[in-house]
Design a protein around this motif. Structure first.
Motif, PDB file in Angstrom:
ATOM      1  N   THR A  38     -10.972   9.314  17.957  1.00 37.87           N
ATOM      2  CA  THR A  38      -9.888   9.565  18.898  1.00 37.87           C
ATOM      3  C   THR A  38      -8.547   9.214  18.265  1.00 37.87           C
ATOM      4  O   THR A  38      -8.415   8.193  17.575  1.00 37.87           O
ATOM      5  CB  THR A  38     -10.076   8.735  20.175  1.00 37.87           C
ATOM      6  N   ILE A  39      -7.554  10.047  18.532  1.00 36.70           N
ATOM      7  CA  ILE A  39      -6.163   9.752  18.219  1.00 36.70           C
ATOM      8  C   ILE A  39      -5.378   9.843  19.519  1.00 36.70           C
ATOM      9  O   ILE A  39      -5.444  10.855  20.221  1.00 36.70           O
ATOM     10  CB  ILE A  39      -5.581  10.737  17.185  1.00 36.70           C
ATOM     11  N   VAL A  40      -4.665   8.780  19.849  1.00 42.39           N
ATOM     12  CA  VAL A  40      -3.805   8.746  21.029  1.00 42.39           C
ATOM     13  C   VAL A  40      -2.394   9.113  20.600  1.00 42.39           C
ATOM     14  O   VAL A  40      -1.895   8.594  19.589  1.00 42.39           O
ATOM     15  CB  VAL A  40      -3.822   7.352  21.688  1.00 42.39           C
ATOM     16  N   PRO A  87     -14.727   9.100  21.564  1.00 43.26           N
ATOM     17  CA  PRO A  87     -15.231   8.552  20.306  1.00 43.26           C
ATOM     18  C   PRO A  87     -14.331   7.413  19.825  1.00 43.26           C
ATOM     19  O   PRO A  87     -13.258   7.183  20.398  1.00 43.26           O
ATOM     20  CB  PRO A  87     -15.190   9.762  19.352  1.00 43.26           C
ATOM     21  N   PRO A  88     -14.726   6.682  18.794  1.00 45.82           N
ATOM     22  CA  PRO A  88     -13.964   5.513  18.349  1.00 45.82           C
ATOM     23  C   PRO A  88     -12.482   5.828  18.091  1.00 45.82           C
ATOM     24  O   PRO A  88     -12.129   6.906  17.614  1.00 45.82           O
ATOM     25  CB  PRO A  88     -14.680   5.104  17.060  1.00 45.82           C
ATOM     26  N   LEU A  89     -11.641   4.854  18.394  1.00 44.75           N
ATOM     27  CA  LEU A  89     -10.198   5.010  18.251  1.00 44.75           C
ATOM     28  C   LEU A  89      -9.776   4.742  16.813  1.00 44.75           C
ATOM     29  O   LEU A  89     -10.011   3.655  16.275  1.00 44.75           O
ATOM     30  CB  LEU A  89      -9.484   4.033  19.186  1.00 44.75           C
ATOM     31  N   ARG A  90      -9.142   5.737  16.203  1.00 41.46           N
ATOM     32  CA  ARG A  90      -8.702   5.576  14.816  1.00 41.46           C
ATOM     33  C   ARG A  90      -7.249   5.982  14.601  1.00 41.46           C
ATOM     34  O   ARG A  90      -6.819   6.090  13.461  1.00 41.46           O
ATOM     35  CB  ARG A  90      -9.611   6.371  13.878  1.00 41.46           C
ATOM     36  N   GLY A  91      -6.518   6.202  15.684  1.00 40.63           N
ATOM     37  CA  GLY A  91      -5.124   6.564  15.488  1.00 40.63           C
ATOM     38  C   GLY A  91      -4.293   6.412  16.739  1.00 40.63           C
ATOM     39  O   GLY A  91      -4.764   6.607  17.861  1.00 40.63           O
ATOM     40  N   VAL A 127      -0.232  11.570  10.038  1.00 41.32           N
ATOM     41  CA  VAL A 127      -1.250  11.082  10.971  1.00 41.32           C
ATOM     42  C   VAL A 127      -2.648  11.233  10.385  1.00 41.32           C
ATOM     43  O   VAL A 127      -3.489  10.320  10.479  1.00 41.32           O
ATOM     44  CB  VAL A 127      -1.143  11.839  12.310  1.00 41.32           C
ATOM     45  N   LEU A 128      -2.902  12.376   9.765  1.00 35.57           N
ATOM     46  CA  LEU A 128      -4.247  12.667   9.247  1.00 35.57           C
ATOM     47  C   LEU A 128      -4.504  12.059   7.877  1.00 35.57           C
ATOM     48  O   LEU A 128      -5.613  12.143   7.359  1.00 35.57           O
ATOM     49  CB  LEU A 128      -4.459  14.183   9.189  1.00 35.57           C
ATOM     50  N   GLY A 129      -3.494  11.444   7.283  1.00 31.96           N
ATOM     51  CA  GLY A 129      -3.674  10.818   5.977  1.00 31.96           C
ATOM     52  C   GLY A 129      -3.521  11.762   4.810  1.00 31.96           C
ATOM     53  O   GLY A 129      -3.738  11.361   3.665  1.00 31.96           O
ATOM     54  N   ALA A 130      -3.145  13.018   5.071  1.00 23.48           N
ATOM     55  CA  ALA A 130      -2.904  13.947   3.963  1.00 23.48           C
ATOM     56  C   ALA A 130      -1.697  13.503   3.143  1.00 23.48           C
ATOM     57  O   ALA A 130      -1.621  13.744   1.938  1.00 23.48           O
ATOM     58  CB  ALA A 130      -2.681  15.363   4.503  1.00 23.48           C
ATOM     59  N   THR A 131      -0.741  12.855   3.812  1.00 21.82           N
ATOM     60  CA  THR A 131       0.365  12.202   3.116  1.00 21.82           C
ATOM     61  C   THR A 131      -0.031  10.758   2.902  1.00 21.82           C
ATOM     62  O   THR A 131      -0.181   9.990   3.856  1.00 21.82           O
ATOM     63  CB  THR A 131       1.660  12.273   3.939  1.00 21.82           C
ATOM     64  N   LYS A 132      -0.248  10.384   1.670  1.00 18.52           N
ATOM     65  CA  LYS A 132      -0.680   9.029   1.355  1.00 18.52           C
ATOM     66  C   LYS A 132       0.474   8.065   1.554  1.00 18.52           C
ATOM     67  O   LYS A 132       1.558   8.267   1.005  1.00 18.52           O
ATOM     68  CB  LYS A 132      -1.191   8.940  -0.081  1.00 18.52           C
ATOM     69  N   ALA A 133       0.238   7.042   2.346  1.00 20.47           N
ATOM     70  CA  ALA A 133       1.296   6.087   2.645  1.00 20.47           C
ATOM     71  C   ALA A 133       0.674   4.722   2.926  1.00 20.47           C
ATOM     72  O   ALA A 133      -0.109   4.594   3.872  1.00 20.47           O
ATOM     73  CB  ALA A 133       2.108   6.550   3.843  1.00 20.47           C
TER      74      ALA A 133
END
Length: 323
Positions: free
Chosen positions: A4-6, A84-88, A261-267
Motif C-alpha cells: 500500500t502507498i498512501v 496489503p502492507p504499508l510501504r509508502g 515514490v517508486l524508487g526509480a529515482t535513487k535517493a
C-alpha cells in the motif's frame, strides 16, 4: 509483492499525474488516496477502471482531528488485512493562501497546518505500520531558496521564526496581504525540509524520508485562492514558461514525483530531489538546531491528537534512532 502507498494531493495537478503513473508502473501497488469531499471517490473510481487497486479515505488536511480520523481508518484497514502492507506515504497536498491570517479549527495558521502538521501527524500515526523497505516522500518547493533564480521574484523567500510563532497567524509583516500568505507558504516548505531531515534521523532503518521539489509548475490549482489576475496568469500565461528551463510542466513534474515514490529515482534517506535528481537544498535548510526545535514543536502541537490514538489502545512505535 502487493503493498500500500498512501497519498495526499492525488486528485488534481501533478498529484493526479503521479497517481496514474504509480498504479500503471507498479501493478502491485494498492494506492490509497486521502482527499476532501467526494474527490477521493471520483479518483478511485476513475483509476480503478484501469484494473488498478485504488481506494480512498476522506480527510480535511486543515483539521488535525480529521487527519487523525483518516489515519486511524487506514490503521484499521491494515490491521484487518483489507490493505496489503504499508510501504509508502506521499505528502503531496499543499496550500497557499492570500494572507497569513487564515486559522484552522485547531487554532493554527492554515498554511502551516496543511503543509507541515498534517504530514507530521500522518507519519507519526502510521509509523509503526510501515514495513521496510518503505519510502516517505514530502513535496516541497524551491521557493524555500528565496532568490530570483528559484522563484523569479513571484514568491518572497522564507522568513524563519520560532515554530510557536510560525504555527499561528500574523507571523510575518503585513500578514493581511498576498505577500504575507506567500511568505507563509515558502516558510512552510522550508519547515517541511527540516522535518524530512529529522525523519531520516529518527525513523527505523528501512523507512526512508525524501523531500521532492517539482520546480515551478504553472497551471496547477495551488493559486486557486489567489486574486483573479494571479489565477489567470498562472493558468493562461505562465504555462508558456514550461518551454524554457525556468518551469516544469505538470506532466513532467508528476512523472518525476512518481519516480521518486517508486524508487526509480535513487535517493538516500534525508535527501532532496530536484525534479529527477538528488541535489542540495538551500544552505538555510541544513540547520540541526532548527530541525530539532521544529520536531519538538510539531510533537507538542499534535500531542493531544496523538494521545487520543494512544488511549484507543493503538500503540505507536518508539523512536529507534538517536538524535
Amino acid at each position: 509483492m502487493p503493498h500500500t502507498i498512501v497519498m495526499t494531493g492525488a486528485s488534481r495537478g501533478i498529484g493526479r499525474i503521479a497517481a496514474e503513473r504509480i498504479v500503471s508502473e507498479s501493478p502491485d501497488v494498492h494506492l490509497l488516496v486521502v482527499a476532501r469531499g467526494s474527490s477521493g471517490a471520483r479518483l478511485s473510481a476513475a483509476l480503478g477502471e484501469g484494473r488498478y487497486a485504488v481506494s480512498h479515505v476522506e480527510a480535511d488536511l486543515g483539521s488535525l482531528a480529521s487527519v487523525r480520523s483518516a489515519a486511524m481508518a487506514i490503521r484499521d484497514r491494515l490491521s484487518r488485512g483489507d490493505l496489503p502492507p504499508l510501504r509508502g506515504f506521499v505528502g503531496n497536498a499543499g496550500m497557499q493562501y492570500t494572507n497569513a491570517l487564515t486559522e484552522g479549527p485547531d487554532g493554527f495558521e492554515s498554511t502551516f497546518t496543511v503543509n507541515v502538521l498534517a504530514n507530521h501527524l500522518f507519519i507519526r500515526l502510521l509509523e509503526d505500520r510501515f514495513v521496510a523497505p518503505a519510502r516517505i516522500v514530502i513535496t516541497v518547493s524551491d521557493t524555500h531558496f528565496g532568490d530570483f533564480q528559484h522563484n523569479m521574484g513571484m514568491v518572497p523567500g522564507p522568513a524563519w521564526r520560532s515554530p510557536d510563532a510560525l504555527a499561528h497567524t500574523g507571523a510575518f509583516p503585513e500578514p493581511e496581504t498576498t505577500a504575507g500568505g506567500r511568505t507563509a507558504y515558502s516558510t512552510s516548505k522550508l519547515a517541511a525540509i527540516y522535518l524530512v531531515h529529522e525523519y531520516a534521523r529518527r525513523l527505523p532503518a528501512g523507512i526512508d524520508a525524501v523531500a521532492y521539489n517539482p520546480g515551478f509548475v504553472p497551471g496547477t490549482d495551488l493559486a486557486r485562492n489567489a486574486d483573479p489576475v494571479s489565477r489567470f496568469a498562472m493558468r493562461r500565461i505562465l504555462p508558456a514558461l514550461t518551454l524554457t528551463p525556468f518551469a516544469t510542466s505538470r506532466g513532467a513534474a508528476g512523472r518525476y514525483l512518481a519516480d521518486v515514490v517508486l524508487g526509480a529515482t535513487k535517493a538516500p534517506t534525508g535527501s532532496y530531489v530536484d525534479r529527477g535528481r538528488v541535489a542540495r537544498s538551500s544552505e538555510e535548510s541544513y540547520d540541526p538546531r532548527r530541525e530539532r526545535e521544529l520536531w519538538d514543536a510539531a510533537e507538542r502541537f499534535t500531542a493531544a491528537t496523538v494521545d487520543q490514538s494512544r488511549t484507543s489502545s493503538i500503540p505507536l512505535s518508539p523512536n529507534s534512532r538517536p538524535r
